[in-house]
Design a protein around this motif. Structure first.
Motif, mmCIF file in Angstrom:
data_model
loop_
_atom_site.group_PDB
_atom_site.id
_atom_site.type_symbol
_atom_site.label_atom_id
_atom_site.label_comp_id
_atom_site.label_asym_id
_atom_site.label_seq_id
_atom_site.Cartn_x
_atom_site.Cartn_y
_atom_site.Cartn_z
ATOM 1 N N ALA A 34 0.714 -1.612 -0.254
ATOM 2 C CA ALA A 34 -0.031 0.047 -0.218
ATOM 3 C C ALA A 34 0.775 0.943 0.209
ATOM 4 O O ALA A 34 0.502 1.984 -0.554
ATOM 5 N N VAL A 35 1.841 1.224 0.290
ATOM 6 C CA VAL A 35 2.943 2.397 0.226
ATOM 7 C C VAL A 35 3.550 2.840 -0.537
ATOM 8 O O VAL A 35 3.303 3.731 -1.839
ATOM 9 N N LEU A 37 2.266 1.484 -3.539
ATOM 10 C CA LEU A 37 1.559 1.831 -4.496
ATOM 11 C C LEU A 37 1.044 3.520 -4.349
ATOM 12 O O LEU A 37 0.888 4.689 -5.304
ATOM 13 N N SER A 38 0.721 3.772 -2.818
ATOM 14 C CA SER A 38 0.314 5.313 -2.576
ATOM 15 C C SER A 38 1.587 5.879 -3.347
ATOM 16 O O SER A 38 1.515 7.665 -3.818
ATOM 17 N N LEU A 39 3.229 5.804 -2.949
ATOM 18 C CA LEU A 39 4.050 6.783 -3.372
ATOM 19 C C LEU A 39 3.800 6.787 -4.755
ATOM 20 O O LEU A 39 4.444 7.603 -5.234
ATOM 21 N N GLY A 41 1.394 6.306 -6.797
ATOM 22 C CA GLY A 41 0.644 7.377 -7.208
ATOM 23 C C GLY A 41 0.462 8.885 -7.701
ATOM 24 O O GLY A 41 0.491 9.306 -8.276
ATOM 25 N N LEU A 42 0.943 9.044 -6.137
ATOM 26 C CA LEU A 42 1.670 10.369 -5.828
ATOM 27 C C LEU A 42 2.506 10.896 -6.973
ATOM 28 O O LEU A 42 2.371 12.218 -7.077
ATOM 29 N N THR A 43 3.401 10.205 -6.877
ATOM 30 C CA THR A 43 4.528 11.005 -8.644
ATOM 31 C C THR A 43 3.561 10.801 -9.819
ATOM 32 O O THR A 43 3.914 12.020 -10.389
ATOM 33 N N TRP A 45 0.784 11.249 -10.367
ATOM 34 C CA TRP A 45 0.035 12.892 -10.002
ATOM 35 C C TRP A 45 0.697 14.125 -9.854
ATOM 36 O O TRP A 45 0.717 14.905 -10.572
#
Length: 71
Positions: A34-35, A37-39, A41-43, A45
């Motif tokens: 999850a961490v 995938l979040s990183l 996705g934020l990159t 975005w």
């Protein structure tokens, strides 16, 4: 007075031990995934405006396609 039996609990059977190990391995895997995938996705975005700007510059630099080519 003498106490009968063992005061320690029974050792877990093979299946119980395997399930416990799988659960202990699954928790860090899920949290870590999850961490990551979040990183990612934020990159994506955060860099989207830069990619749009680069694409717009590339579009302006190209010759207009008017369909005058012979195929």
């Amino acid at each position: 007075m003498e106490q009968g039996g063992s005061t320690m609990g029974e050792e877990p059977a093979g299946l119980d031990l395997l399930l416990g190990l799988l659960l202990m391995a699954a928790i860090p895997t899920v949290v870590g995934g999850a961490v990551i995938l979040s990183l990612v996705g934020l990159t994506v975005w955060a860099t989207a405006p830069l990619r749009r700007r680069g694409r717009a510059k590339a579009e302006r630099g190209r010759a207009p396609s008017g369909g005058a080519r012979d195929h």
